[in-house]
Design an enzyme around this catalytic site. Structure first.
Site, short mmCIF file in Angstrom:
data_model
loop_
_atom_site.label_atom_id
_atom_site.label_comp_id
_atom_site.label_asym_id
_atom_site.label_seq_id
_atom_site.Cartn_x
_atom_site.Cartn_y
_atom_site.Cartn_z
N HIS A 204 0.76 -1.29 -0.05
CA HIS A 204 -0.11 0.06 0.02
C HIS A 204 0.72 1.33 -0.01
O HIS A 204 0.42 2.43 -0.15
CB HIS A 204 -1.04 -0.13 1.17
C1 UD1 Z 1 -2.38 5.91 5.61
C2 UD1 Z 1 -0.89 6.34 6.12
C3 UD1 Z 1 0.32 5.28 6.04
C4 UD1 Z 1 -0.44 4.11 6.74
C5 UD1 Z 1 -1.53 3.49 6.01
C6 UD1 Z 1 -2.25 2.59 6.91
C7 UD1 Z 1 -0.60 8.83 6.00
C8 UD1 Z 1 0.27 10.01 4.89
N1 UD1 Z 1 -0.43 7.49 5.43
O1 UD1 Z 1 -1.88 5.51 4.35
O2 UD1 Z 1 1.35 5.67 6.83
O3 UD1 Z 1 0.72 3.07 6.36
O4 UD1 Z 1 -2.57 4.60 6.15
O5 UD1 Z 1 -3.10 1.88 6.21
O6 UD1 Z 1 -1.13 9.07 6.89
N2 UD1 Z 1 -9.43 4.97 1.37
C9 UD1 Z 1 -10.65 4.36 1.25
N3 UD1 Z 1 -11.24 4.03 2.68
C10 UD1 Z 1 -10.60 4.29 3.99
C11 UD1 Z 1 -9.50 4.73 3.96
C12 UD1 Z 1 -8.84 5.16 2.74
O7 UD1 Z 1 -11.25 4.10 0.32
O8 UD1 Z 1 -11.03 3.82 4.89
C13 UD1 Z 1 -8.69 5.18 0.31
C14 UD1 Z 1 -9.11 6.59 -0.31
O9 UD1 Z 1 -8.99 6.57 -1.65
C15 UD1 Z 1 -7.82 7.40 0.10
C16 UD1 Z 1 -6.78 6.52 0.09
O10 UD1 Z 1 -7.42 5.25 0.44
O11 UD1 Z 1 -7.49 8.63 -0.50
C17 UD1 Z 1 -5.44 6.54 1.00
O12 UD1 Z 1 -5.95 6.95 2.17
P1 UD1 Z 1 -5.04 7.85 3.38
O13 UD1 Z 1 -5.65 7.57 4.57
O14 UD1 Z 1 -4.81 8.94 2.43
O15 UD1 Z 1 -3.62 6.99 3.24
P2 UD1 Z 1 -3.16 5.49 3.43
O16 UD1 Z 1 -2.54 4.94 1.81
O17 UD1 Z 1 -4.30 4.72 3.49
N1 UDP Z 2 -3.63 -5.70 9.02
C1 UDP Z 2 -5.04 -5.91 8.89
N2 UDP Z 2 -5.55 -6.60 7.84
C2 UDP Z 2 -5.15 -6.29 6.49
C3 UDP Z 2 -3.84 -5.80 6.43
C4 UDP Z 2 -3.20 -5.29 7.58
O1 UDP Z 2 -5.45 -6.08 9.95
O2 UDP Z 2 -5.71 -6.67 5.45
C5 UDP Z 2 -3.00 -4.93 9.93
C6 UDP Z 2 -1.55 -5.76 10.10
O3 UDP Z 2 -1.88 -7.01 10.65
C7 UDP Z 2 -0.90 -4.58 11.01
C8 UDP Z 2 -1.44 -3.07 10.30
O4 UDP Z 2 -2.66 -3.69 9.80
O5 UDP Z 2 -1.42 -4.76 12.49
C9 UDP Z 2 -0.59 -2.63 9.46
O6 UDP Z 2 -1.09 -1.51 8.90
P1 UDP Z 2 -0.66 -0.92 7.54
O7 UDP Z 2 0.01 -2.12 6.77
O8 UDP Z 2 -1.96 -0.69 6.98
O9 UDP Z 2 0.01 0.20 7.91
P2 UDP Z 2 1.63 0.44 8.33
O10 UDP Z 2 1.93 -0.62 9.16
O11 UDP Z 2 2.48 0.16 6.90
O12 UDP Z 2 1.47 1.88 8.62
#
Ligand code: UD1
Ligand code: UDP
Length: 362
Positions: A204
């Site tokens: 991601h």
């Molecule tokens: C965010 C964090 C990242 C973390 C990740 C965990 C920042 C800059 N990034 O990235 O560090 O690893 O969360 O998963 O804060 N979206 C949905 N539904 C949701 C949430 C997001 O559809 O419930 C989609 C939207 O299109 C959104 C995109 O995902 O624009 C990205 O979401 P965003 O929270 O901006 O960043 P992540 O890539 O999720």
């Molecule tokens: N995770 C989850 N379901 C998924 C993918 C990840 O529960 O489908 C959990 C994973 O076990 C870990 C956390 O989400 O505890 C990690 O989050 P993510 O990879 O979104 O973000 P990051 O740690 O890279 O910021």
């Protein structure tokens, strides 16, 4: 003492789960505010259920947007809340935009910021998380670190050592507390997979999702995996896979929606190996003794490589395939890093009880 704890995105929910009971047991009143950065049921609600987290007292509904839009919206709403509530400290976790927004809003109201998971550094400023970590740490009155290397990073950046406490990795504590409930779970069977006979993948990070050639290389490597691959797809990644014609669950790669925390732990535990760009998943693979391949240019979780749990490769098909072969053949016997245990939340509570010094001039 009264603390407000900020959560917003998936890994935040997991990190705060052990904290609230530990803070309460130490006489610290703790309320959760959810910014709403993540809002899908599979990215938010499921974690409150799986982790038996108390309902957030406030839900700010910030949602998605560009970095500035999302961070600014969270700052405005957190500032309104903090100006009224005036807690003794604001506790922020990890490195997401909600973390930075909380730190910026609180520090200017002279509310001490406590950062849990302080001091991790990838030294890659193309990562939004690296920017969030660096700024949050500079603004924090108390910096709670997951590894000793983080203390060194902070001291090198000029942080007063008196503000730093090595408490360990709270992600490890969440995992250890959840494991008994995962014991009987056989999540892989739901996907027609057998224990020990599949690879689990998550992707991601923008460095992969927003570069089609890298995403294509990762998918190509997954397709040539010697074992079937299960790939729970993050909502950021799904549209990118679709745009580039990479969505078909072909060649032994099973794509699914994001899964809940307990299912994820079950899948990680039972995988033969994990391919990921997630920070938390690298740590969990290390805890669960499942060999990991990290498809990134850098990692702030270097300790997982040092102990022998993880290997860092870029997004190159041949390098990923070679690393996966190495992971599948490797021993699962490595030491657990120091303080990646079930006492992290107690150390956090003790650090808070021993006092949060105000920032200079405040
Ligand atoms: C965010 C964090 C990242 C973390 C990740 C965990 C920042 C800059 N990034 O990235 O560090 O690893 O969360 O998963 O804060 N979206 C949905 N539904 C949701 C949430 C997001 O559809 O419930 C989609 C939207 O299109 C959104 C995109 O995902 O624009 C990205 O979401 P965003 O929270 O901006 O960043 P992540 O890539 O999720
Ligand atoms: N995770 C989850 N379901 C998924 C993918 C990840 O529960 O489908 C959990 C994973 O076990 C870990 C956390 O989400 O505890 C990690 O989050 P993510 O990879 O979104 O973000 P990051 O740690 O890279 O910021």
């Amino acid at each position: 003492m009264r603390v407000i704890v900020v959560v917003g995105a998936r890994p935040n929910f997991i990190k705060v789960a052990p904290l609230v009971p530990a803070l309460t047991a130490h006489g610290i009143a703790a309320d959760i505010v959810h910014t709403g950065q993540h809002y899908d049921a599979a990215m938010s609600d499921v974690f409150f259920e799986d982790l038996e987290l108390p309902e957030p007292r406030w839900f700010l509904g910030v949602g998605s947007g560009t970095h500035a839009t999302q961070t600014a919206a969270a700052m405005v709403k957190l500032e309104e809340l903090l100006a009224v509530e005036r807690p003794d400290a604001l506790l922020v976790v990890g490195d997401v935009n909600s973390t930075l927004a909380g730190a910026l809003a609180a520090v200017k109201l002279h509310i001490p910021v406590v950062h849990l998971e302080a001091g991790l550094r990838s030294r890659d400023f193309s990562m939004p998380e690296e920017v969030n970590r660096l700024v949050t740490d500079q603004l924090s009155a108390l910096l709670l670190t997951p590894v000793r290397e983080a203390d060194e990073n902070l001291v090198r950046e000029g942080v007063d050592p008196a503000r730093i406490r090595f408490v360990g990795n709270v992600m490890a504590e969440s995992l250890l507390r959840a494991l008994p409930r995962v014991e009987a779970r056989d999540a892989c069977a739901r996907y027609g997979l057998a224990r020990g006979a599949y690879v689990l993948a998550t992707v991601h990070r923008p460095e992969n999702t927003d570069h089609p050639e890298r995403l294509a290389e990762i998918v190509a490597a997954l397709r040539e995996s010697p074992l079937p691959v299960l790939f729970p797809v993050h909502p950021r990644t799904r549209p990118r896979l679709a745009e580039h014609g990479l969505l078909a669950s072909a060649h032994g790669v099973v794509l699914t929606d994001p899964v809940g925390y307990l299912d994820m732990l079950s899948l990680e535990r039972d995988a033969a190996a994990i391919v990921t760009d997630s920070g938390g998943v690298q740590e969990e693979a290390c805890m669960l003794h499942t060999p990991c391949v990290t498809v990134r240019r850098s990692t702030e979780r270097r300790i997982t490589i040092e102990v022998g749990a993880n290997r860092l490769v870029g997004a190159w098909r041949d390098k990923i395939s070679a690393a996966l072969a190495d992971a599948l053949a490797s021993s699962r016997d490595w030491p657990t890093p120091e303080f990646w245990d079930d006492r992290v939340s107690v150390r956090v509570a003790e650090a808070l009880v021993s006092g949060v010094e105000p920032m200079p001039g405040v």
